[in-house]
Design an enzyme around this catalytic site. Structure first.
Site, PDB file in Angstrom:
ATOM      1  CG  HIS A 369      53.796 -53.394  -8.896  1.00 55.31           C
ATOM      2  ND1 HIS A 369      53.180 -52.585  -7.977  1.00 55.31           N
ATOM      3  CD2 HIS A 369      54.026 -52.611  -9.974  1.00 55.31           C
ATOM      4  CE1 HIS A 369      53.049 -51.367  -8.470  1.00 55.31           C
ATOM      5  NE2 HIS A 369      53.544 -51.360  -9.682  1.00 55.31           N
ATOM      6  CB  CYS A 686      71.170 -46.179 -19.660  1.00 55.14           C
ATOM      7  SG  CYS A 686      72.784 -45.557 -19.213  1.00 55.14           S
TER       8      CYS A 686
END
Length: 760
Positions: A369, A686
């Site tokens: 993270h 995308c």
């Protein structure tokens, strides 16, 4: 989970140990009393304490073994059961000790009559400084209650032996072999970029000095107060977090906040206080159990979340102990390179981004993270630099080249000159990209490529002006849900969507409906039993699957989008569509909301354009059925790649194994483009694939003419487009896909170099 009986057993032992620690006397006499207390409390025939001295584990005290073996029996780290516990910093609980492959018999101890064995490490500053072991003649595994009690007592022992000067600090910390010569270290490239600065160490963990509580209720109050302060810090940090580009960091911060408010965590700490520990020791006790779990976790996603919990534990420990002075809070006085074993995302956010030029981690993975947050901040990161703390000193000059995975410590003038030259070249290129802001992304033959940005927050809309992008090809609406403490009201959503469209002006914005569920958990939504504890959340109950079931959530969002787009064009896109009927249901829901607004006389959009994400390969097999209902299609390369290869993109061993330039992916996309062209439906990309110049070149070569990418990628991709001869590329791509090379990346790089395409 600490049980009541475990708490009682630990409290009984700690009460008696407190008297021993408070008494006068030699350390050896105290240790002799300690083993007697533990053996009696656990009804164990043997209790022994081994301490690390001069690199070996020495038997310091025992009840039940031969007393003559004290200070005689020694084991190397990794030798025997005791050595294994210390080396691996883990607990062993065996019904038959001799059956373990690491068992080593020491005849002078007289332990041959004992079968069962349990041992726990005695930990100081995250390193095992000794081992507490118990043995019994009958073959049996010790109960969880007894193991919990041993682990708690081991914490108190660490304080006792440290206070008595029995810890061999030099052995624990390792000799400082660092010198003043130049050094080059290598590691794993986590976030690309270059940075130069002086080494700053993130605050080391707080060393718990007092473990046994005098007043349990007072300790409990201290923990409650620390939790309140920590949660306030997290809430304030999340409200102030600003990034130049949208990304997964918003999801991570929401998960991080969820941990901060986890009642189970606070209950475990309270149970440790009940056993007789101080607030600091209780937090450390729970944290030790978390670390032991981390070593057993194979799931990289869960391991990253355990790192987040450790980050929060460190924060809570600093608050409760009053030791709040991290390098971030003391302030960076000059350009700095941060050195840490690991970092949580919140800890990184505390640093001044103007002076933080890079991060070096002793651990870290591509999917952790803190790496995703660092990427959003634009801070280069190198991980798995094992020798960082040994080779780098506080204040050393450090040059970090994350693109090559290199760290130069105390560099020579020639190394520094070469680094500065490369850094200046990178800055020059970024200035060139910035100067291209108003130039259109047109190929040499005159084909206009549409370059759009991905976004998710109001602040992200500034990227349209700074990059000259054609619009927002993906607005992630779920960010508003993930950073909120409660389900956002329709009016709040409407304000956000209206602000976004106003900021975009006449440029289009494609809103993706909320993509939550799976690993994007909303703490304020009750989880269904079917969706709880999903083994593979990426393929689970998420996105449109969840939204169609929880249609109240989607109705509120549809109403907000329709109202916000009044007088203009609304572009809406549905994620994770697997079959045409899912699109049909979502489309019908929006149309029903439009009809409801019209019946009430509310202003409406002039038009609503409906599209879908193609992320699930199954949809490609029924695309002919769906295309007549679509206004546009967007291929989501992130999820599509992992689904095509059955490879979890969060798994560090698989993250770089499957190349985006694989023939399988390029052929798949080429087939989709052909179908869309035949149906006259615009198709775009995308995902991260489109933001890399070489990959973008390949996508354009198979027919893609619309890319939605990160703002930072607009400049490099635009430069590539403007150097491209599209007809020649499409001929080359057709040949390559008809007879793929094993190294497609190498073949495309060769073609780009031969044809003057700017991909660097």
């Amino acid at each position: 989970m600490v049980t009541t009986s475990a708490t009682s057993a630990a409290r009984e032992i700690l009460t008696r140990l407190h008297d021993v620690m408070a008494s006068r006397g030699q350390a050896q006499a105290k240790l002799d009393q300690v083993v007697d207390i533990i053996a009696k409390a656990l009804n164990s025939e043997v209790c022994s304490i081994y301490l690390l001295r001069d690199g070996e584990l020495e038997l310091f005290a025992t009840r039940g073994l031969n007393k003559a073996a004290v200070h005689v029996t020694k084991l190397a780290l990794g030798e025997g059961l005791v050595g294994t516990i210390a080396e691996k910093n883990e607990t062993l609980n065996l019904a038959e000790a001799t059956s373990h492959p690491d068992f080593a018999y020491k005849p002078e101890t007289g332990e041959e009559t004992y079968h069962s064995f349990a041992g726990v490490p005695i930990v100081r500053a995250e390193r095992a400084v000794g081992v507490l072991a118990v043995q019994h003649a009958d073959p049996r595994r010790y109960d969880d209650v007894e193991i919990e009690a041993l682990q708690t007592v081991a914490m108190v022992l660490a304080e006792l032996i440290a206070g008595a000067g029995l810890i061999d600090e030099a052995t624990v910390r390792g000799a400082d072999t660092r010198d003043t010569a130049s050094a080059r270290l290598t590691g794993l490239r986590l976030v690309d970029g270059m940075g130069a600065g002086f080494a700053v160490f993130h605050q080391p963990r707080v060393v718990v000095e007092h473990t046994v509580a005098e007043d349990t209720e007072a300790e409990r109050h201290r923990v409650y107060s620390a939790f309140d302060k920590m949660r306030d810090q997290i809430d304030r940090m999340m409200s102030q977090a600003e990034f130049g580009a949208a990304g997964e960091h918003q999801d991570i911060l929401a998960t991080y906040k969820m941990f901060a408010y986890d009642e189970g965590w606070s209950r475990r700490i309270n149970a440790a206080i009940d056993s007789g520990l101080t607030a600091e020791a209780a937090i450390e006790r729970v944290q030790q159990r978390t670390r032991m779990r981390m070593r057993e976790i194979d799931d990289p996603l869960l391991a990253d979340r355990m790192h987040d919990l450790e980050d929060l534990s460190n924060r809570l420990l600093r608050i409760v102990s009053g030791q709040l002075g991290t390098a971030a809070q003391m302030g960076l006085r000059q350009d700095s390179i941060l050195i840490a074993r690991n970092l949580g995302p919140a800890e990184l956010l505390e640093y001044d981004r103007r002076r933080l030029k890079g991060v070096i981690l002793q651990e870290g993975s591509l999917t952790s993270h803190v790496v995703i947050v660092a990427r959003a901040m634009g801070v280069p990161v190198i991980g798995r630099v094992r020798d960082a703390r040994r080779a780098i000193g506080e204040g050393d000059m450090v040059l970090l080249d994350a693109s090559q995975g290199n760290v130069f410590v105390r560099p020579s003038s020639s190394v520094e000159e070469a680094f500065d030259t490369k850094l200046a070249l990178g800055q020059k290129r970024r200035a060139e990209f910035a100067a291209m802001r108003d130039l259109p992304p047109v190929t040499r033959d005159g084909t206009r490529i549409t370059l759009m940005v991905n976004a998710g927050l109001r602040d992200d809309m500034a990227a349209l002006d700074t990059t000259g992008a054609d619009g927002v090809g993906l607005f992630r609406t779920e960010f508003e849900f993930l950073v909120s403490a409660e389900l956002p009201k329709r009016e709040r959503q409407q304000r956000l969507y209206r602000d976004v469209m106003e900021a975009a002006g006449d440029k289009p914005v494609i809103f993706r409906t909320v993509d939550v569920g799976g690993d994007k958990v909303l703490p304020y939504m009750n989880s269904d039993s079917d969706a709880a504890d999903e083994e593979n959340p990426a393929m689970g109950w998420r996105a449109l699957r969840l939204a169609l079931e929880r249609d109240a959530l989607m109705k509120a969002q549809a109403g907000a989008l329709i109202a916000a787009a009044a007088g203009g064009t609304l572009n809406v896109m549905f994620p994770m569509v697997s079959e045409p009927w899912e699109f049909d249901e979502a489309h019908a829901l929006f149309e029903k909301q439009r009809a409801s607004a019209a019946a009430k006389g509310k202003p409406l959009p002039l038009a609503i354009r409906y599209g879908t994400m193609l992320e699930v390969p199954a949809l490609a097999e029924v695309l002919d059925m769906l295309l007549p209902r679509l206004d546009f299609l967007s291929i989501g390369t992130n999820d599509l790649t992992q689904f095509l290869f059955a490879a979890d993109r969060a798994h560090p061993k698989l993250a770089e194994r499957y190349d985006w330039l694989s023939p399988a992916i390029l052929r798949f996309i080429a087939r989709v483009v052909t179908q869309c062209d035949a149906a006259n439906v615009p198709v775009g990309i995308c995902g991260e694939m489109g933001g890399k110049p070489l990959e973008a070149m390949a996508l354009i070569g198979v027919g893609i003419e619309r890319l939605s990418i990160t703002p930072a990628a607009i400049g490099p991709v635009k430069a590539m487009v403007r150097s491209l001869d599209l007809p020649a590329l499409r001929v080359a791509m057709k040949e390559l896909l008809a007879a793929p090379r094993r190294d497609m990346r190498g073949a495309l790089q060769q073609w780009a170099e031969a044809n003057g395409v700017r991909i660097a």
